[in-house]
Design a protein around this motif. Structure first.
Motif, PDB file in Angstrom:
ATOM      1  N   ASN A 295      -4.918   4.746  -2.625  1.00 23.55           N
ATOM      2  CA  ASN A 295      -6.196   5.173  -2.039  1.00 23.55           C
ATOM      3  C   ASN A 295      -6.808   6.405  -2.679  1.00 23.55           C
ATOM      4  O   ASN A 295      -7.993   6.663  -2.490  1.00 23.55           O
ATOM      5  CB  ASN A 295      -6.010   5.515  -0.564  1.00 23.55           C
ATOM      6  CG  ASN A 295      -5.698   4.306   0.278  1.00 23.55           C
ATOM      7  OD1 ASN A 295      -4.687   3.645   0.041  1.00 23.55           O
ATOM      8  ND2 ASN A 295      -6.548   4.007   1.244  1.00 23.55           N
TER       9      ASN A 295
ATOM     10  N   VAL B 125       0.855  -1.192   0.000  1.00 23.20           N
ATOM     11  CA  VAL B 125       0.000   0.000   0.000  1.00 23.20           C
ATOM     12  C   VAL B 125       0.892   1.243   0.000  1.00 23.20           C
ATOM     13  O   VAL B 125       1.601   1.514   0.967  1.00 23.20           O
ATOM     14  CB  VAL B 125      -0.935   0.000   1.219  1.00 23.20           C
ATOM     15  CG1 VAL B 125      -1.751   1.285   1.262  1.00 23.20           C
ATOM     16  CG2 VAL B 125      -1.869  -1.213   1.158  1.00 23.20           C
TER      17      VAL B 125
ATOM     18  N   GLY C  20       1.112  -1.385   4.315  1.00 25.63           N
ATOM     19  CA  GLY C  20       1.692  -0.078   4.043  1.00 25.63           C
ATOM     20  C   GLY C  20       2.902   0.165   4.925  1.00 25.63           C
ATOM     21  O   GLY C  20       4.057   0.041   4.499  1.00 25.63           O
ATOM     22  N   THR C  21       2.633   0.524   6.175  1.00 22.73           N
ATOM     23  CA  THR C  21       3.664   0.967   7.117  1.00 22.73           C
ATOM     24  C   THR C  21       4.854   0.009   7.208  1.00 22.73           C
ATOM     25  O   THR C  21       6.001   0.449   7.144  1.00 22.73           O
ATOM     26  CB  THR C  21       3.034   1.140   8.511  1.00 22.73           C
ATOM     27  OG1 THR C  21       1.844   1.926   8.372  1.00 22.73           O
ATOM     28  CG2 THR C  21       3.995   1.820   9.460  1.00 22.73           C
TER      29      THR C  21
ATOM     30  N   ARG D 269       3.854   7.086   7.147  1.00 23.68           N
ATOM     31  CA  ARG D 269       3.399   8.066   6.156  1.00 23.68           C
ATOM     32  C   ARG D 269       3.331   9.441   6.779  1.00 23.68           C
ATOM     33  O   ARG D 269       2.985   9.587   7.927  1.00 23.68           O
ATOM     34  CB  ARG D 269       2.019   7.681   5.636  1.00 23.68           C
ATOM     35  CG  ARG D 269       2.023   6.397   4.864  1.00 23.68           C
ATOM     36  CD  ARG D 269       0.628   6.078   4.362  1.00 23.68           C
ATOM     37  NE  ARG D 269      -0.240   5.641   5.423  1.00 23.68           N
ATOM     38  CZ  ARG D 269      -0.394   4.378   5.827  1.00 23.68           C
ATOM     39  NH1 ARG D 269       0.279   3.429   5.249  1.00 23.68           N
ATOM     40  NH2 ARG D 269      -1.214   4.060   6.803  1.00 23.68           N
TER      41      ARG D 269
ATOM     42  N   LYS E 184       0.085   4.600  -0.660  1.00 26.39           N
ATOM     43  CA  LYS E 184      -0.496   5.947  -0.519  1.00 26.39           C
ATOM     44  C   LYS E 184       0.465   6.850   0.237  1.00 26.39           C
ATOM     45  O   LYS E 184       1.074   6.450   1.218  1.00 26.39           O
ATOM     46  CB  LYS E 184      -1.837   5.876   0.210  1.00 26.39           C
ATOM     47  CG  LYS E 184      -1.769   5.289   1.606  1.00 26.39           C
ATOM     48  CD  LYS E 184      -3.113   5.437   2.328  1.00 26.39           C
ATOM     49  CE  LYS E 184      -3.072   4.812   3.707  1.00 26.39           C
ATOM     50  NZ  LYS E 184      -3.760   3.520   3.797  1.00 26.39           N
TER      51      LYS E 184
ATOM     52  N   ILE F 112      -7.812   0.950  -3.677  1.00 29.32           N
ATOM     53  CA  ILE F 112      -8.317   0.435  -2.400  1.00 29.32           C
ATOM     54  C   ILE F 112      -8.967   1.520  -1.538  1.00 29.32           C
ATOM     55  O   ILE F 112      -9.382   1.240  -0.418  1.00 29.32           O
ATOM     56  CB  ILE F 112      -7.190  -0.251  -1.592  1.00 29.32           C
ATOM     57  CG1 ILE F 112      -6.104   0.750  -1.196  1.00 29.32           C
ATOM     58  CG2 ILE F 112      -6.582  -1.410  -2.361  1.00 29.32           C
ATOM     59  CD1 ILE F 112      -5.065   0.163  -0.234  1.00 29.32           C
TER      60      ILE F 112
ATOM     61  N   ARG G 112      -2.732  -6.421   2.840  1.00 28.01           N
ATOM     62  CA  ARG G 112      -2.446  -5.085   2.298  1.00 28.01           C
ATOM     63  C   ARG G 112      -1.551  -4.365   3.303  1.00 28.01           C
ATOM     64  O   ARG G 112      -1.998  -3.953   4.361  1.00 28.01           O
ATOM     65  CB  ARG G 112      -3.751  -4.298   2.105  1.00 28.01           C
ATOM     66  CG  ARG G 112      -4.821  -5.031   1.306  1.00 28.01           C
ATOM     67  CD  ARG G 112      -6.074  -4.175   1.185  1.00 28.01           C
ATOM     68  NE  ARG G 112      -6.542  -3.704   2.482  1.00 28.01           N
ATOM     69  CZ  ARG G 112      -7.446  -4.320   3.235  1.00 28.01           C
ATOM     70  NH1 ARG G 112      -8.013  -5.433   2.820  1.00 28.01           N
ATOM     71  NH2 ARG G 112      -7.779  -3.822   4.405  1.00 28.01           N
TER      72      ARG G 112
ATOM     73  N   ILE H  39     -11.851  -3.938   6.103  1.00 28.12           N
ATOM     74  CA  ILE H  39     -10.943  -3.246   7.027  1.00 28.12           C
ATOM     75  C   ILE H  39     -11.616  -3.304   8.397  1.00 28.12           C
ATOM     76  O   ILE H  39     -12.314  -2.372   8.784  1.00 28.12           O
ATOM     77  CB  ILE H  39     -10.768  -1.760   6.632  1.00 28.12           C
ATOM     78  CG1 ILE H  39     -10.522  -1.607   5.131  1.00 28.12           C
ATOM     79  CG2 ILE H  39      -9.646  -1.115   7.442  1.00 28.12           C
ATOM     80  CD1 ILE H  39     -10.587  -0.157   4.644  1.00 28.12           C
TER      81      ILE H  39
ATOM     82  N   MET I 157      -3.564  -6.050   7.668  1.00 30.42           N
ATOM     83  CA  MET I 157      -2.683  -4.928   7.402  1.00 30.42           C
ATOM     84  C   MET I 157      -1.426  -5.113   8.262  1.00 30.42           C
ATOM     85  O   MET I 157      -1.190  -6.187   8.799  1.00 30.42           O
ATOM     86  CB  MET I 157      -3.405  -3.602   7.673  1.00 30.42           C
ATOM     87  CG  MET I 157      -4.848  -3.614   7.157  1.00 30.42           C
ATOM     88  SD  MET I 157      -5.594  -2.002   6.832  1.00 30.42           S
ATOM     89  CE  MET I 157      -5.533  -1.223   8.395  1.00 30.42           C
ATOM     90  N   SER I 158      -0.620  -4.057   8.392  1.00 31.83           N
ATOM     91  CA  SER I 158       0.658  -4.215   9.098  1.00 31.83           C
ATOM     92  C   SER I 158       0.485  -4.812  10.504  1.00 31.83           C
ATOM     93  O   SER I 158       1.222  -5.702  10.902  1.00 31.83           O
ATOM     94  CB  SER I 158       1.372  -2.865   9.223  1.00 31.83           C
ATOM     95  OG  SER I 158       1.795  -2.421   7.953  1.00 31.83           O
TER      96      SER I 158
HETATM   97  C1  LIG Z   1      -3.537   2.396   4.359  1.00 32.25           C
HETATM   98  C2  LIG Z   1      -4.258   1.131   4.105  1.00 32.25           C
HETATM   99  C3  LIG Z   1      -3.664  -0.128   4.341  1.00 32.25           C
HETATM  100  C4  LIG Z   1      -2.270  -0.306   4.907  1.00 32.25           C
HETATM  101  O1  LIG Z   1      -2.243   0.001   6.262  1.00 32.25           O
HETATM  102  P1  LIG Z   1      -0.889  -0.151   7.124  1.00 32.25           P
HETATM  103  O2  LIG Z   1      -1.398  -0.150   8.516  1.00 32.25           O
HETATM  104  O3  LIG Z   1      -0.035   1.019   6.803  1.00 32.25           O
HETATM  105  O4  LIG Z   1      -0.265  -1.455   6.768  1.00 32.25           O
HETATM  106  C5  LIG Z   1      -4.401  -1.263   4.013  1.00 32.25           C
HETATM  107  N1  LIG Z   1      -5.638  -1.192   3.500  1.00 32.25           N
HETATM  108  C6  LIG Z   1      -6.244  -0.007   3.266  1.00 32.25           C
HETATM  109  C7  LIG Z   1      -7.610  -0.004   2.679  1.00 32.25           C
HETATM  110  C8  LIG Z   1      -5.582   1.171   3.573  1.00 32.25           C
HETATM  111  O5  LIG Z   1      -6.203   2.341   3.338  1.00 32.25           O
END
Ligand SMILES: *Cc1c(COP(=O)(O)O)cnc(C)c1O
Length: 225
Positions: free
Chosen positions: A57, A34, A218-219, A225, A36, A79, A216, A163, A200-201
């Motif tokens: 996003n 992810v 990101g961090t 971010r 964004k 997403i 998914r 989510i 997620m993370s």
């Molecule tokens: C930002 C986001 C993620 C990733 O989240 P992290 O906690 O940074 O891993 C996953 N899914 C969606 C829909 C997001 O908006």
């Protein structure tokens, strides 16, 4: 660059371990990065470390980065919260959309998908914890949306996305378990779905234990971010 390699290695290792601990097959979970609010250069570096699928996003931000990265074979997932006035960009510039949650969006995405491209891969987003501020269809609406998505020519229905709220994405995994049940119910009803996008993370382990097929991240892949 090296920090990205290490992060990618660590996340892949966590996924492998979670699969092992759950008695699931190796390689049965896809990793979506992810990106964004991370710049295009960082995506380019993570791609050259071996990551192919990226999630964005915000439509305008994503289009700008896609322009800069047009030479790469990235698979792009949308997403973020999806508004009807942004469906054309998503239909034209992404391979997947994970945040489709109502009939109007499905019709628009299908109509606006260019015929020269393969059908747009679709996940239906489910508001599994019925949170007022969150996007997503209610669980009882999902079967009807799935029926529609399955019949629209510009779309290929692949599965579900959620989510879950922080409280319920703890190791008891109850929201994840309910998503898995909903997913399996649709499959039992004849929908050919292969993707359950959750985790997620902070909670990828419990999502994988519950049956996620796509996390998914990101961090933990790209940093704060
Ligand atoms: C930002 C986001 C993620 C990733 O989240 P992290 O906690 O940074 O891993 C996953 N899914 C969606 C829909 C997001 O908006």
């Amino acid at each position: 660059m090296n920090d990205l390699k290490t992060k990618l290695h660590n996340v892949r290792r966590r996924i492998e371990l979670a699969l092992e601990n759950s008695g699931r097959l190796a390689d049965s979970v896809a990793l979506l990065a992810v990106s964004k609010r991370h710049p295009a250069d960082r995506i380019r570096n993570l791609h050259s470390a071996g990551q192919l699928q990226f999630g964005e996003n915000y439509v305008q931000e994503a289009l700008q980065k896609q322009q800069l990265l047009g030479d790469l074979d990235i698979i792009w997932h949308f997403i973020g919260p999806l508004q009807a006035n942004k469906t054309r960009e998503v239909a034209e510039h992404f391979h997947w959309v994970q945040s489709a949650d109502r009939e109007k969006l499905l019709h628009r995405l299908s109509n606006q998908r260019p015929p020269s491209l393969p059908p747009l891969n679709v996940l239906l987003q489910v508001n599994i914890d019925l949170e007022a501020q969150k996007a997503g269809a209610r669980p009882e609406e999902v079967a009807k949306l799935a029926q529609l998505a399955n019949h629209l020519p510009g779309l290929k229905l692949r599965g579900l996305m959620a989510i879950p709220s922080i409280q319920t994405s703890n190791p008891t995994g109850s929201s994840f378990d309910r998503m898995k049940q909903l997913f399996e119910k649709l499959r039992a009803d004849g929908f050919e779905l292969d993707t359950l996008s959750m985790g997620m993370s902070v909670d990828l382990e419990s999502a994988i234990e519950a049956g996620s097929t796509m996390v998914r991240i990101g961090t933990d892949l790209l940093g704060e971010r």
